[in-house]
Each structure stands twice: as structure tokens, then as C-alpha cells.
Design a protein around this motif. Structure first.
Motif, PDB file in Angstrom:
ATOM      1  N   GLN A 113       0.853  -1.198   0.000  1.00 40.14           N
ATOM      2  CA  GLN A 113       0.000   0.000   0.000  1.00 40.14           C
ATOM      3  C   GLN A 113       0.891   1.251   0.000  1.00 40.14           C
ATOM      4  N   GLY A 114       0.247   2.411  -0.078  1.00 43.34           N
ATOM      5  CA  GLY A 114       1.013   3.663   0.003  1.00 43.34           C
ATOM      6  C   GLY A 114       1.425   4.210  -1.348  1.00 43.34           C
ATOM      7  N   GLY A 115       1.034   3.530  -2.422  1.00 49.20           N
ATOM      8  CA  GLY A 115       1.321   4.038  -3.764  1.00 49.20           C
ATOM      9  C   GLY A 115       2.800   3.970  -4.124  1.00 49.20           C
ATOM     10  N   CYS A 120      13.714   0.534 -10.650  1.00 50.79           N
ATOM     11  CA  CYS A 120      12.963   1.291 -11.648  1.00 50.79           C
ATOM     12  C   CYS A 120      11.508   1.512 -11.242  1.00 50.79           C
ATOM     13  N   ASP A 121      11.078   2.761 -11.325  1.00 52.25           N
ATOM     14  CA  ASP A 121       9.665   3.109 -11.152  1.00 52.25           C
ATOM     15  C   ASP A 121       8.988   2.882 -12.501  1.00 52.25           C
ATOM     16  N   MET A 122       8.195   1.816 -12.594  1.00 52.47           N
ATOM     17  CA  MET A 122       7.490   1.503 -13.854  1.00 52.47           C
ATOM     18  C   MET A 122       5.992   1.762 -13.718  1.00 52.47           C
ATOM     19  N   CYS A 169      15.860   4.738 -11.768  1.00 52.65           N
ATOM     20  CA  CYS A 169      15.340   5.446 -12.942  1.00 52.65           C
ATOM     21  C   CYS A 169      13.820   5.298 -13.029  1.00 52.65           C
ATOM     22  N   THR A 170      13.215   6.100 -13.876  1.00 54.19           N
ATOM     23  CA  THR A 170      11.761   6.067 -14.086  1.00 54.19           C
ATOM     24  C   THR A 170      11.544   5.676 -15.543  1.00 54.19           C
ATOM     25  N   SER A 171      10.954   4.517 -15.784  1.00 50.66           N
ATOM     26  CA  SER A 171      10.918   4.007 -17.162  1.00 50.66           C
ATOM     27  C   SER A 171      10.048   4.863 -18.078  1.00 50.66           C
TER      28      SER A 171
HETATM   29  N1  PLP Z   1       5.626   7.427 -10.515  1.00 53.88           N
HETATM   30  C1  PLP Z   1       5.038   7.642 -11.709  1.00 53.88           C
HETATM   31  C2  PLP Z   1       5.823   7.381 -12.963  1.00 53.88           C
HETATM   32  C3  PLP Z   1       3.718   8.092 -11.772  1.00 53.88           C
HETATM   33  O1  PLP Z   1       3.136   8.305 -12.958  1.00 53.88           O
HETATM   34  C4  PLP Z   1       3.007   8.325 -10.567  1.00 53.88           C
HETATM   35  C5  PLP Z   1       1.611   8.804 -10.589  1.00 53.88           C
HETATM   36  O2  PLP Z   1       1.081   9.224 -11.589  1.00 53.88           O
HETATM   37  C6  PLP Z   1       3.674   8.097  -9.347  1.00 53.88           C
HETATM   38  C7  PLP Z   1       4.964   7.640  -9.366  1.00 53.88           C
HETATM   39  C8  PLP Z   1       2.986   8.325  -8.032  1.00 53.88           C
HETATM   40  O3  PLP Z   1       2.135   7.268  -7.812  1.00 53.88           O
HETATM   41  P1  PLP Z   1       1.208   7.152  -6.522  1.00 53.88           P
HETATM   42  O4  PLP Z   1       0.120   8.162  -6.688  1.00 53.88           O
HETATM   43  O5  PLP Z   1       0.733   5.725  -6.596  1.00 53.88           O
HETATM   44  O6  PLP Z   1       2.031   7.400  -5.331  1.00 53.88           O
END
Ligand code: PLP
Length: 354
Positions: A73-75, A166-168, A143-145
């Protein structure tokens, strides 16, 4: 009227998934109770969680390779913190490609030293930096894909000499990659997987347990693995719906099959952006995202007419993020090619009207 939902997230889900999920809310599998009423420790839900975790690894091709899948949880925002808590001992390298990378950097900086190995901030993140190096003595590289806001996507990932995180969140399960290049992948569910409320984390177990700090139990990947993703009461609806989406994807033929559709959708939209003189693409061509196409009107006087035409055609969720302006067409897995064609039709109709 059928709405073509181009929202950046929460976003479109497959109709059959929504139908099954809503049925389960009324009564789960003919057991006389709602999915929302059963214990998460019951076999009914334990099976759902196990199935969801297994499907995630299977679809990514990571079964039997030392990875564990967790639904937390917590996004994705909580992962910005958990990654640092669990992996950051001295210094980490981050690639800064947009707002979400910036947020990840800011959170990690609370714990230790962060070095931006490269950044595209100089051009308001309309490209992906290349040719940077990743120091061998850092704890990890992040990194952020796919940059949801700016509409850029990493096409070629570096060969990282250190664990790669990686943040996907906005392109998981949308294209084929060698996922074993990554040591930790995380993604909020609410774009390509399910409703908001759960976040998929796929982590290679052997990178854990190497930091000296004490980690709060709920934030500790090792604890979450030991407790099979149920350290506390899990978000049952979000996990169940994600499981249904993963089953839907598997039945379609997996990532390989959906990638073909996604490629087609992005070809259709970008060729209109490039050929229609009324529109300008935001991201540099070679780094364009297959998930989020960002573009502006060449002449702002046409905005009102275009917005009215979009509304009449049932096209929703197309406004660009405030940091880019213009428009953003988010084309996640569940969006059909027909929806993209409907948008392109409106764009070309505008050209004939202007
Ligand atoms: N990373 C990316 C690439 C995102 O597009 C988003 C939200 O749009 C987030 C992180 C943040 O996600 P969350 O709202 O689940 O915390």
C-alpha cells in the motif's frame, strides 16, 4: 455514449475485469459473502494474493530467478521512501527525467546522499538523458521508465554495474523488456493494472538486508516477503482487481501481444501529430512514450473549438498536466485502438475546419 477514456490515471480498465470485480463485490464466487467481507486470512483471499503475485512474476518472465512479488500500500510514492530505507547505505545515483523522479530523489535525500547522474530538467524534461555513467561504488541506481507527465520513455536501459531500481508505474506490463536487468521494480496499480490502492513491487531477494539502519517492519521488504505481502490487512479489492487484469493480459497472450497493440496505437497518434500542422509533439521523437503522448495546439485560438469537438466525440481525460500544458493522450493497455482512431479523427477534422 461510449466514452473514450484517455485519463493519465486512475485510468481505463478492461470491461470484463470491471464486470467480474463488481460481481465479486456483491458476492464472491457463490460463497454468500462479498469479497469485501471475507477475512484476508481465509483461503479465498490467500489464493487471490498468491495468484496475483505468481501472475506478476510469470508475465514479467521472472519466475524462478530469485525475485519476489509483493502487493503493498502507500502508492508508488511510498516506494520512493521504502527503496531508500531498504537499500541506501551511503550514496545512490538517480536519473532525473521528470516530476516523479524528482519526488523520488527528494524522499531518498532524507536518508542519505543522492547524486543525480543525469537530468533533462534543462529542457523541461522533454527528452531522456543518454551517455551518463553509473559509479560502481554507489548502493543502487534509480530510474523512471516512463514519464507520465512529460510523455517520454526510456527505450534503452543502461547496463548498470550496481542494483538497478525502476519506477514503472506508468508502463508496467505494456512492452517487452529484459526485466531481469532490474533488481527492484515498482508500480502503482492505477494505470496498467487495477484500481488505486495497491502497488506492485518485484524485488530480487539477494539485494536485501545490506543496510545498517533499523527499518520499520511495515516498510521492510524482508518482512513483507516473510509475511507473503500480508504484514497488515491488504487492500483486498485492489489486489483482486489487479489479479483479474493480469489474468486478462495472460489470456490475451501476455506482454508480447499487448505490446503489438500499444505500438500500433502510438504509431497512429504520433503520425497524426507529425502530419497535422495544427499540432506539435512535446517530447523529442526518439524518446516518445508509447503510453502518454503529449502535444500542444500550434494555435491556441483553436482550443475552444477542439475541446468542444472532443467532448462531442466522447473523448475524455485529454488535458495535459499543468507543467506541460496542451494535451496528453494516455494509452494504457486497456485502451482500444478504436479509441485512438476516434481521437485522430477529431484531430484531422479540426484541420479541415481550421
Ligand atoms: N511514478 C510515476 C511514474 C507516476 O506516474 C506516478 C503517478 O502518476 C507516481 C509515481 C505516483 O504514484 P502514486 O500516486 O501511486 O504514489
Amino acid at each position: 455514449m461510449k466514452i473514450h477514456n484517455f485519463s493519465a490515471g486512475p485510468s481505463i480498465l478492461p470491461q470484463e475485469v470491471l464486470k467480474k470485480a463488481s460481481e465479486a463485490v456483491i458476492e464472491y464466487n457463490n460463497i454468500g459473502m462479498s469479497l469485501l467481507e471475507i477475512s484476508h486470512r481465509s483461503k479465498h483471499f490467500v489464493d487471490v494474493m498468491e495468484n496475483a503475485r505468481a501472475l506478476a512474476l510469470e508475465l514479467l518472465g521472472l519466475e524462478g530467478k530469485g525475485y519476489k512479488a509483493l502487493f503493498l500500500q502507500g502508492g508508488a510514492s511510498m516506494q520512493f521512501v521504502m527503496v531508500a530505507l531498504n537499500l541506501l547505505e551511503k550514496r545512490a545515483g538517480y536519473l532525473n527525467t521528470g516530476t516523479w523522479s524528482e519526488n523520488a530523489i527528494q524522499e531518498a535525500k532524507i536518508y542519505d546522499d543522492i547524486h543525480e547522474v543525469a537530468s533533462s530538467k534543462d529542457a523541461n524534461y522533454n527528452y531522456i538523458p543518454k551517455g551518463y555513467s553509473i559509479p560502481k561504488d554507489y548502493d543502487y541506481f534509480h530510474c523512471t521508465s516512463n514519464n507520465t507527465i512529460f510523455g517520454t520513455q526510456i527505450k534503452q536501459f543502461p547496463d548498470s554495474p550496481i542494483p538497478m531500481v525502476c519506477d514503472m508505474s506508468s508502463d508496467i506490463f505494456s512492452r517487452q523488456l529484459d526485466f531481469s536487468k532490474f533488481d527492484l521494480i515498482y508500480a502503482g496499480a492505477q494505470k496498467n493494472m487495477g484500481p488505486a490502492g495497491t502497488t506492485l513491487v518485484v524485488v530480487k531477494e539477494d539485494i536485501l538486508g545490506k543496510v545498517s539502519r533499523k527499518i520499520p517492519s511495515i516498510m521492510d521488504y524482508k518482512v513483507q516477503i516473510e509475511k507473503s505481502s500480508m504484514f497488515n490487512t491488504p487492500p483486498v479489492f485492489a489486489v483482486y482487481t489487479s489479479m483479474l487484469t493480469l489474468e486478462w493480459l495472460k489470456n490475451l497472450g501476455g506482454i508480447k501481444a499487448i505490446e503489438k497493440v500499444n505500438e500500433m496505437k502510438s504509431r497512429v497518434i504520433y503520425s497524426e501529430i507529425d502530419l497535422n500542422p495544427l499540432f506539435k509533439g512535446y517530447a523529442v521523437k526518439e524518446d516518445r512514450s508509447m503510453m502518454n503522448a503529449t502535444f500542444t495546439l500550434a494555435n491556441d485560438d483553436l482550443k475552444e473549438t477542439f475541446d468542444t469537438m472532443l467532448k462531442e466525440a466522447g473523448i475524455s481525460g485529454l488535458s495535459g498536466h499543468r507543467s506541460v500544458g496542451g494535451y496528453r493522450a494516455s494509452m494504457y493497455n486497456a485502451l482500444s485502438l478504436d479509441s485512438v482512431k476516434a481521437l485522430v479523427e477529431v484531430m484531422s477534422e479540426l484541420e479541415t475546419k481550421a
